[in-house]
Design a protein around this motif. Structure first.
Motif, PDB file in Angstrom:
ATOM      1  N   HIS A   9      -6.768   2.074  -2.029  1.00  0.00           N
ATOM      2  CA  HIS A   9      -6.608   0.873  -1.196  1.00  0.00           C
ATOM      3  C   HIS A   9      -5.178   0.866  -0.705  1.00  0.00           C
ATOM      4  O   HIS A   9      -4.260   0.537  -1.440  1.00  0.00           O
ATOM      5  N   SER A  10      -5.004   1.244   0.562  1.00  0.00           N
ATOM      6  CA  SER A  10      -3.658   1.457   1.081  1.00  0.00           C
ATOM      7  C   SER A  10      -3.018   0.196   1.654  1.00  0.00           C
ATOM      8  O   SER A  10      -1.982   0.265   2.315  1.00  0.00           O
ATOM      9  N   GLY A  11      -3.611  -0.957   1.403  1.00  0.00           N
ATOM     10  CA  GLY A  11      -2.975  -2.224   1.792  1.00  0.00           C
ATOM     11  C   GLY A  11      -3.298  -2.627   3.210  1.00  0.00           C
ATOM     12  O   GLY A  11      -4.436  -2.531   3.658  1.00  0.00           O
ATOM     13  N   GLY A  12      -2.278  -3.107   3.929  1.00  0.00           N
ATOM     14  CA  GLY A  12      -2.459  -3.428   5.349  1.00  0.00           C
ATOM     15  C   GLY A  12      -3.112  -4.757   5.645  1.00  0.00           C
ATOM     16  O   GLY A  12      -3.483  -5.031   6.788  1.00  0.00           O
ATOM     17  N   GLY A  22       0.780  -1.220   0.000  1.00  0.00           N
ATOM     18  CA  GLY A  22       0.000   0.000   0.000  1.00  0.00           C
ATOM     19  C   GLY A  22       0.815   1.274   0.000  1.00  0.00           C
ATOM     20  O   GLY A  22       1.757   1.448  -0.764  1.00  0.00           O
ATOM     21  N   ASN A  23       0.412   2.156   0.892  1.00  0.00           N
ATOM     22  CA  ASN A  23       1.036   3.475   0.945  1.00  0.00           C
ATOM     23  C   ASN A  23       2.422   3.447   1.569  1.00  0.00           C
ATOM     24  O   ASN A  23       3.144   4.427   1.512  1.00  0.00           O
ATOM     25  N   LYS A  24       2.803   2.333   2.191  1.00  0.00           N
ATOM     26  CA  LYS A  24       4.026   2.336   2.996  1.00  0.00           C
ATOM     27  C   LYS A  24       5.290   2.538   2.150  1.00  0.00           C
ATOM     28  O   LYS A  24       6.222   3.187   2.584  1.00  0.00           O
ATOM     29  N   TRP A  25       5.316   1.984   0.960  1.00  0.00           N
ATOM     30  CA  TRP A  25       6.482   2.193   0.114  1.00  0.00           C
ATOM     31  C   TRP A  25       6.675   3.686  -0.188  1.00  0.00           C
ATOM     32  O   TRP A  25       7.770   4.221  -0.087  1.00  0.00           O
ATOM     33  N   PHE A  26       5.587   4.348  -0.507  1.00  0.00           N
ATOM     34  CA  PHE A  26       5.669   5.761  -0.880  1.00  0.00           C
ATOM     35  C   PHE A  26       6.175   6.591   0.302  1.00  0.00           C
ATOM     36  O   PHE A  26       6.953   7.523   0.137  1.00  0.00           O
ATOM     37  N   LYS A  27       5.692   6.231   1.493  1.00  0.00           N
ATOM     38  CA  LYS A  27       6.091   6.998   2.668  1.00  0.00           C
ATOM     39  C   LYS A  27       7.542   6.730   3.065  1.00  0.00           C
ATOM     40  O   LYS A  27       8.171   7.553   3.704  1.00  0.00           O
ATOM     41  N   LEU A  28       8.069   5.562   2.686  1.00  0.00           N
ATOM     42  CA  LEU A  28       9.446   5.221   3.081  1.00  0.00           C
ATOM     43  C   LEU A  28      10.500   5.673   2.090  1.00  0.00           C
ATOM     44  O   LEU A  28      11.658   5.906   2.434  1.00  0.00           O
ATOM     45  N   VAL A  73      -7.074   7.443   7.080  1.00  0.00           N
ATOM     46  CA  VAL A  73      -6.120   8.351   7.720  1.00  0.00           C
ATOM     47  C   VAL A  73      -5.677   7.817   9.082  1.00  0.00           C
ATOM     48  O   VAL A  73      -6.500   7.606   9.970  1.00  0.00           O
ATOM     49  N   GLY A  74      -4.357   7.587   9.187  1.00  0.00           N
ATOM     50  CA  GLY A  74      -3.771   7.233  10.484  1.00  0.00           C
ATOM     51  C   GLY A  74      -2.998   8.434  10.993  1.00  0.00           C
ATOM     52  O   GLY A  74      -3.485   9.213  11.809  1.00  0.00           O
ATOM     53  N   THR A  75      -1.789   8.629  10.455  1.00  0.00           N
ATOM     54  CA  THR A  75      -1.018   9.825  10.813  1.00  0.00           C
ATOM     55  C   THR A  75      -1.395  11.018   9.942  1.00  0.00           C
ATOM     56  O   THR A  75      -1.028  12.148  10.247  1.00  0.00           O
ATOM     57  N   GLY A  76      -2.062  10.757   8.807  1.00  0.00           N
ATOM     58  CA  GLY A  76      -2.428  11.841   7.894  1.00  0.00           C
ATOM     59  C   GLY A  76      -1.360  12.141   6.847  1.00  0.00           C
ATOM     60  O   GLY A  76      -1.541  13.025   6.006  1.00  0.00           O
ATOM     61  N   THR A  77      -0.266  11.392   6.874  1.00  0.00           N
ATOM     62  CA  THR A  77       0.831  11.632   5.925  1.00  0.00           C
ATOM     63  C   THR A  77       0.379  11.376   4.486  1.00  0.00           C
ATOM     64  O   THR A  77       0.645  12.175   3.578  1.00  0.00           O
ATOM     65  N   THR A  78      -0.312  10.262   4.305  1.00  0.00           N
ATOM     66  CA  THR A  78      -0.779   9.915   2.965  1.00  0.00           C
ATOM     67  C   THR A  78      -1.795  10.943   2.470  1.00  0.00           C
ATOM     68  O   THR A  78      -1.716  11.415   1.331  1.00  0.00           O
ATOM     69  N   LEU A  79      -2.717  11.299   3.348  1.00  0.00           N
ATOM     70  CA  LEU A  79      -3.727  12.290   2.968  1.00  0.00           C
ATOM     71  C   LEU A  79      -3.063  13.608   2.569  1.00  0.00           C
ATOM     72  O   LEU A  79      -3.439  14.229   1.574  1.00  0.00           O
ATOM     73  N   SER A  97       2.174  -3.281  13.478  1.00  0.00           N
ATOM     74  CA  SER A  97       2.444  -2.155  12.590  1.00  0.00           C
ATOM     75  C   SER A  97       2.752  -2.545  11.136  1.00  0.00           C
ATOM     76  O   SER A  97       3.731  -3.253  10.860  1.00  0.00           O
ATOM     77  N   ASN A  98       1.936  -2.047  10.225  1.00  0.00           N
ATOM     78  CA  ASN A  98       2.226  -2.233   8.789  1.00  0.00           C
ATOM     79  C   ASN A  98       3.488  -1.465   8.404  1.00  0.00           C
ATOM     80  O   ASN A  98       4.228  -1.878   7.521  1.00  0.00           O
ATOM     81  N   HIS A  99       3.698  -0.346   9.063  1.00  0.00           N
ATOM     82  CA  HIS A  99       4.866   0.489   8.790  1.00  0.00           C
ATOM     83  C   HIS A  99       6.162  -0.248   9.132  1.00  0.00           C
ATOM     84  O   HIS A  99       7.108  -0.261   8.337  1.00  0.00           O
ATOM     85  N   VAL A 136      -8.300  -2.418  10.220  1.00  0.00           N
ATOM     86  CA  VAL A 136      -7.786  -1.211  10.899  1.00  0.00           C
ATOM     87  C   VAL A 136      -8.006   0.047  10.053  1.00  0.00           C
ATOM     88  O   VAL A 136      -8.344   1.103  10.585  1.00  0.00           O
ATOM     89  N   TYR A 137      -7.830  -0.082   8.754  1.00  0.00           N
ATOM     90  CA  TYR A 137      -7.872   1.106   7.895  1.00  0.00           C
ATOM     91  C   TYR A 137      -8.905   1.006   6.766  1.00  0.00           C
ATOM     92  O   TYR A 137      -9.884   1.740   6.726  1.00  0.00           O
ATOM     93  N   THR A 138      -8.646   0.106   5.825  1.00  0.00           N
ATOM     94  CA  THR A 138      -9.425   0.165   4.589  1.00  0.00           C
ATOM     95  C   THR A 138     -10.861  -0.320   4.772  1.00  0.00           C
ATOM     96  O   THR A 138     -11.757   0.137   4.073  1.00  0.00           O
TER      97      THR A 138
END
Ligand SMILES: *Cc1c(COP(=O)(O)O)cnc(C)c1O
Length: 305
Positions: A288-291, A42-48, A176-182, A71-73, A260-262
């Motif tokens: 769909h941010s995965g997880g 999901g979004n984790k690659w983009f954030k890392l 939205v968890g931390t809001g970074t992706t948003l 933690s997915n992160h 948890v999220y999607t």
């Protein structure tokens, strides 16, 4: 930084059909980032991504971050570190060394060093990283905020929308968890696109937990809508209603979600549609941010997939 995902170029949109969407004349496309990679989902690659780049540039050899037992992160960080030749470590909230979660066991098998902290020490440590993330020039460890929630994380998340074929979506929605992706989506969206974040935390309001400093000055906040009513009791809380909903979505459309999220995101979108929130005739993009790995912490048999 060269990416490791063959899927990145072919990541697709799944059409999500639902009786409510038909009733209100809505077309809903799901951006299937869950299919990006079996572990770095999901979004984790983009954030890392830009933290990895920074680590390389500053000749760090170890990536260190924060998270809970599921933690997915952290699991994404463990795998990304391994693939890019860094070692990794994680501060874990809570001193439960025995009976490790699937997530932490797997992260450890990928070479991640686990550093358990009491809740108080964890919160202290986390605060110092948020306050002065890049202070430690001496150390060869790069400290990454919990959830990748910082400038690098937002920068990477801004690139998510470049994967979407040029379809004029009137709405873009994400969990939205931390809001970074948003924040990344807000910065990357077009001037007429509305961006909707569904908070999975209890007690958020306004654009929380998004930090204003993450947003470009030009980001039009009147196009941003935060939904605070669909957290199902708070972070990682669930209910039979939510799980039944997730099972139904999977049976009807073949799209698996996580609790948890999607799952909460999808639930919220159907609710909003049924309340006539979206303009009829619109096209909606759902991230769909995965997880999905997190579903392993549910009681066996809770989900049909
Ligand atoms: C981490 C995560 C999120 C939350 O992303 P933020 O950028 O922290 O808001 C959403 N969905 C899934 C599946 C996640 O793993």
């Amino acid at each position: 930084m060269a990416h490791i995902f063959s899927a990145l170029d072919t990541i697709g949109l799944s059409h999500w059909d639902h009786v409510i969407f038909r009733k209100f004349d809505l077309q809903v496309d799901v951006l299937r980032l869950d299919q990006l990679h079996p572990v770095i989902s999901g979004n984790k690659w983009f954030k890392l991504k830009y933290y990895l780049e920074r680590a390389k540039h500053e000749e760090k050899n170890k990536l260190v971050s924060f998270g809970g037992a599921y933690s997915n992160h952290l699991i994404a960080l463990a795998e990304a570190s391994r693939l890019y030749g860094f070692s990794s470590a994680a501060y874990i909230r809570g001193e439960e060394r025995d009976n490790l979660s699937h997530t932490l066991k797997e992260a450890m098998e990928m070479g991640m060093e686990l550093r358990f902290l009491s809740r108080r020490d964890y919160d202290e440590k986390k605060k110092t990283v948020f306050a002065t993330p890049y202070e430690n020039h001496e150390s060869r460890e790069l400290l990454i905020p919990e959830g990748g929630a910082g400038r690098e994380g937002v920068k990477g998340a801004t690139e998510i929308l470049s994967l979407v074929p040029a379809i004029p979506h009137a709405y873009i929605c994400c969990a939205v968890g931390t809001g970074t992706t948003l924040a990344g989506l807000i910065n990357g969206a077009g001037p007429k696109q509305k961006v909707i974040g569904v908070s999975v935390l209890k007690g958020t309001s306004g654009i929380e937990p998004v930090q204003r400093s993450w947003l470009l000055n030009s980001a039009p906040l009147e196009n941003v809508f935060m939904i605070h009513e669909d957290h199902f009791g708070g972070y990682a809380k669930t209910s039979r209603i939510l799980l039944d909903f997730m099972n139904r979505i999977f049976s009807e459309s073949g799209i698996p979600t996580d609790f948890v999220y999607t799952g909460k995101l999808f639930y919220s979108i159907v609710r909003l549609a049924s309340e006539n929130f979206f303009q009829a005739g619109s096209r909606i993009l759902v991230l769909h941010s995965g997880g999905l790995q997190g579903n392993r912490s549910l009681a066996p048999g809770s989900l049909v997939y």
